[in-house]
Scaffold this motif. Sequence first.
Motif, PDB file in Angstrom:
ATOM      1  N   HIS A 175      40.978  22.966 -31.212  1.00  0.00           N
ATOM      2  CA  HIS A 175      40.972  24.303 -31.805  1.00  0.00           C
ATOM      3  C   HIS A 175      39.593  24.937 -31.662  1.00  0.00           C
ATOM      4  O   HIS A 175      38.583  24.245 -31.522  1.00  0.00           O
ATOM      5  CB  HIS A 175      41.440  24.294 -33.261  1.00  0.00           C
ATOM      6  CG  HIS A 175      40.584  23.512 -34.196  1.00  0.00           C
ATOM      7  ND1 HIS A 175      40.762  22.159 -34.442  1.00  0.00           N
ATOM      8  CD2 HIS A 175      39.518  23.870 -34.967  1.00  0.00           C
ATOM      9  CE1 HIS A 175      39.873  21.735 -35.320  1.00  0.00           C
ATOM     10  NE2 HIS A 175      39.089  22.759 -35.658  1.00  0.00           N
TER      11      HIS A 175
ATOM     12  N   HIS B 242      36.852  26.142 -32.991  1.00  0.00           N
ATOM     13  CA  HIS B 242      35.733  26.168 -33.927  1.00  0.00           C
ATOM     14  C   HIS B 242      34.537  25.534 -33.221  1.00  0.00           C
ATOM     15  O   HIS B 242      34.702  24.718 -32.317  1.00  0.00           O
ATOM     16  CB  HIS B 242      36.069  25.402 -35.210  1.00  0.00           C
ATOM     17  CG  HIS B 242      37.006  26.134 -36.118  1.00  0.00           C
ATOM     18  ND1 HIS B 242      37.733  25.505 -37.101  1.00  0.00           N
ATOM     19  CD2 HIS B 242      37.338  27.445 -36.201  1.00  0.00           C
ATOM     20  CE1 HIS B 242      38.473  26.398 -37.753  1.00  0.00           C
ATOM     21  NE2 HIS B 242      38.252  27.572 -37.225  1.00  0.00           N
TER      22      HIS B 242
ATOM     23  N   GLY C 232      44.338  29.915 -28.944  1.00  0.00           N
ATOM     24  CA  GLY C 232      43.076  29.217 -28.749  1.00  0.00           C
ATOM     25  C   GLY C 232      42.275  29.801 -27.602  1.00  0.00           C
ATOM     26  O   GLY C 232      41.049  29.949 -27.694  1.00  0.00           O
TER      27      GLY C 232
ATOM     28  N   ALA D 219      40.509  33.028 -28.648  1.00  0.00           N
ATOM     29  CA  ALA D 219      39.339  32.748 -29.488  1.00  0.00           C
ATOM     30  C   ALA D 219      38.188  32.185 -28.656  1.00  0.00           C
ATOM     31  O   ALA D 219      37.019  32.535 -28.866  1.00  0.00           O
ATOM     32  CB  ALA D 219      39.716  31.780 -30.602  1.00  0.00           C
TER      33      ALA D 219
ATOM     34  N   HIS E  43      34.673  32.960 -30.947  1.00  0.00           N
ATOM     35  CA  HIS E  43      34.955  32.839 -32.381  1.00  0.00           C
ATOM     36  C   HIS E  43      36.422  33.144 -32.617  1.00  0.00           C
ATOM     37  O   HIS E  43      37.077  33.800 -31.793  1.00  0.00           O
ATOM     38  CB  HIS E  43      34.088  33.799 -33.217  1.00  0.00           C
ATOM     39  CG  HIS E  43      34.271  35.247 -32.859  1.00  0.00           C
ATOM     40  ND1 HIS E  43      35.329  36.003 -33.326  1.00  0.00           N
ATOM     41  CD2 HIS E  43      33.542  36.058 -32.055  1.00  0.00           C
ATOM     42  CE1 HIS E  43      35.238  37.226 -32.849  1.00  0.00           C
ATOM     43  NE2 HIS E  43      34.172  37.295 -32.073  1.00  0.00           N
ATOM     44  N   GLY E  44      36.942  32.684 -33.724  1.00  0.00           N
ATOM     45  CA  GLY E  44      38.327  32.970 -34.074  1.00  0.00           C
ATOM     46  C   GLY E  44      38.498  34.401 -34.543  1.00  0.00           C
ATOM     47  O   GLY E  44      37.526  35.082 -34.904  1.00  0.00           O
TER      48      GLY E  44
ATOM     49  N   ASP F 167      42.146  33.523 -38.376  1.00  0.00           N
ATOM     50  CA  ASP F 167      41.599  32.182 -38.584  1.00  0.00           C
ATOM     51  C   ASP F 167      41.270  32.018 -40.066  1.00  0.00           C
ATOM     52  O   ASP F 167      40.513  32.821 -40.616  1.00  0.00           O
ATOM     53  CB  ASP F 167      40.329  32.009 -37.738  1.00  0.00           C
ATOM     54  CG  ASP F 167      39.789  30.584 -37.758  1.00  0.00           C
ATOM     55  OD1 ASP F 167      39.905  29.903 -38.800  1.00  0.00           O
ATOM     56  OD2 ASP F 167      39.235  30.157 -36.732  1.00  0.00           O
TER      57      ASP F 167
ATOM     58  N   THR G 233      44.171  26.294 -37.582  1.00  0.00           N
ATOM     59  CA  THR G 233      43.921  27.596 -36.956  1.00  0.00           C
ATOM     60  C   THR G 233      45.223  28.015 -36.297  1.00  0.00           C
ATOM     61  O   THR G 233      46.091  27.167 -36.035  1.00  0.00           O
ATOM     62  CB  THR G 233      42.812  27.547 -35.875  1.00  0.00           C
ATOM     63  OG1 THR G 233      43.326  26.883 -34.716  1.00  0.00           O
ATOM     64  CG2 THR G 233      41.551  26.849 -36.368  1.00  0.00           C
TER      65      THR G 233
END
Length: 284
Positions: free
Chosen positions: A103, A105, A129, A132, A137-138, A142, A182
């Motif tokens: 994911h 992050h 995914g 992002a 960044h999400g 998120d 996420t």
Amino acid sequence: MSRPSLLASCTLLGFCAVAGIVSIAAAPAPSYRDLWTRPQEPFRIYGNTYYVGTRGLASLLIVSDEGHILIDGTLPENAERIAASIRSLGFRLEDVKLIVNSHAHSDHAGAIAALAKMTGATVAASSAGAAAMKQGHGGTDDPQFEYGDSFPPIASVQEVRDRQTLTVGSTKITVHYTPGHTPGSTSWTWQSCERDRCLNLIYADSLTPVSDDTFKYTHNARYPRVLQDFRDSIERMRSLSCDILISPHPESAGLWSKIERRASGERDALVDAKSCQHYAEAVQ
């Protein structure tokens, strides 16, 4: 960024039954950053699968004579360490042909941009995914968006479908969307063999509800499907066939205690045909 939360020990249906409950939003203590960057000697997990991450953040290398697959990149500052681990095992960076992500992050996708540049590999992720990762960044959907977590963006990310199988050389790795932690969270399965014994391995993404101060798991406009996604992902995990389970935060799957047991002579300490069921049950 996957952060420890008291909610991780709650039953999803239990905490969601209370309308308006807000999750814990404590930033990680410095010790977590130390753990996430702490060097870890790379080692073989099973067959052609190796651990090349840090002590606190997993990154896996699946090798074949025709090319390798790397799963997750951990923090941005760990890129050179992962590269060094791959080399120390006797493999060439330029033979990494595919990099996939659990994911988006920074503690799991942060070093992917640098590693993609070092290797020339294709980067692949779920649809959410991939979006992002291209941004670094999400999005607002998120649950941890307001932490402001960011990482070096990846210019080109191949979107992969749920249940799609990707192939590099003799290695086939299958995509399993497991959203909730996420919207783009993804788990990956493949098979590794030693002589005539082949086992099913899974890199199981986080199933924990961890969020910023304003994110609510009920009556939620930011990520309306979050509860259903968690339920579906838990059931998906429960249904998968896996003999060895590794998670992005290795301690979540008890990796280090199993490795210690194996070093003490318990040859199959990592092997448990009910790994996926146990992982799913741990969040309920």
